[in-house]
Write a protein that holds these residues in place. Sequence first.
Motif, PDB file in Angstrom:
ATOM      1  N   LEU A  17     -46.724  57.526 -53.158  1.00 18.34           N
ATOM      2  CA  LEU A  17     -46.509  56.445 -54.129  1.00 18.34           C
ATOM      3  C   LEU A  17     -45.481  55.666 -53.610  1.00 18.34           C
ATOM      4  N   TRP A  56     -55.039  55.912 -60.055  1.00 12.98           N
ATOM      5  CA  TRP A  56     -54.610  56.447 -58.631  1.00 12.98           C
ATOM      6  C   TRP A  56     -53.427  57.536 -58.757  1.00 12.98           C
ATOM      7  N   THR A  57     -52.207  56.990 -59.735  1.00 14.37           N
ATOM      8  CA  THR A  57     -51.217  57.859 -60.030  1.00 14.37           C
ATOM      9  C   THR A  57     -51.634  59.043 -60.803  1.00 14.37           C
ATOM     10  N   ALA A  86     -48.087  47.410 -51.739  1.00 15.00           N
ATOM     11  CA  ALA A  86     -48.494  46.612 -52.774  1.00 15.00           C
ATOM     12  C   ALA A  86     -47.716  45.358 -52.931  1.00 15.00           C
ATOM     13  N   SER A 136     -54.932  45.387 -60.889  1.00 19.69           N
ATOM     14  CA  SER A 136     -54.105  46.175 -60.071  1.00 19.69           C
ATOM     15  C   SER A 136     -53.380  47.231 -61.130  1.00 19.69           C
ATOM     16  N   GLU A 137     -53.073  46.749 -62.332  1.00 22.49           N
ATOM     17  CA  GLU A 137     -52.466  47.709 -63.121  1.00 22.49           C
ATOM     18  C   GLU A 137     -53.381  48.823 -63.557  1.00 22.49           C
ATOM     19  N   TYR A 173     -46.853  53.379 -51.151  1.00 20.63           N
ATOM     20  CA  TYR A 173     -48.031  52.664 -52.031  1.00 20.63           C
ATOM     21  C   TYR A 173     -47.385  51.243 -52.718  1.00 20.63           C
ATOM     22  N   VAL A 174     -46.233  51.528 -53.261  1.00 18.62           N
ATOM     23  CA  VAL A 174     -45.474  50.465 -53.960  1.00 18.62           C
ATOM     24  C   VAL A 174     -44.937  49.302 -52.938  1.00 18.62           C
ATOM     25  N   THR A 223     -53.354  51.262 -60.458  1.00 15.30           N
ATOM     26  CA  THR A 223     -52.294  52.071 -60.272  1.00 15.30           C
ATOM     27  C   THR A 223     -52.175  53.334 -61.261  1.00 15.30           C
TER      28      THR A 223
END
Length: 222
Positions: A125, A115-116, A132, A108-109, A128-129, A112
């Motif tokens: 964003l 994608w960012t 998530a 997942s890291e 998304y956070v 992120t």
Amino acid sequence: MPVRVVDSSAPSQVSGANPSHTSPPACTLLSVGQAFSGTQNVSSLQKDEAWRVNVRIQGCDLDHGYLCGTMEALNVPMADTPVVTFWEGEIVDMKNYTFFTGKWEATSEVDTRHWTKFPSFSPLLVSYVTWAQSQVEVDGGRSLDLSNYPYIFMRWKEQYFVNVGTDCGLTIAGFYYVCFSCSDGSINGFYYDPNSSPFQKLELKITNEGRSGFSFSSYELQ
């Protein structure tokens, strides 16, 4: 050594998607037979290098979040001819596939971080956070709705070499994080492979070549 991956089936779905969401917006620029051309930056600490790349979409099934095509690298140093690969793609629609990859050594890291890197992801964003975090509670019905977003996010996974062997000097062990613009058909991507140079950037523009291809509900390549 390059890794040869052969898989004739569509990629398996990532868990956690919300079945109530609709497909991405219909986009005539993301369709069977459409061609794209550009470069992939493969620079390393030792040297700057970029390959010319051509991509053609061979199949597209938005309802199931699936597409496939070919990618041609034209000036690969260790190859005598252009290297063509066949890839399959997952469309992030929150119905079939989510922003979490869940395979191909992508945590997942890692997701992120990639994608960012897309400017078009910035407006998503905060949502998304939140999404998530809510995944811990099976999403709580707060999944992102991307059905009207002007960009389509995807993953492309090369499955095998079409015209060369695995000794061509390339690896297809990784995959691409991809962002497609519905307004002009431009494509930006970043290749991820923990054993390759990080954040190799793919930049493609739509071409005016004639279209050819097929639509389908299922796909199998012999």
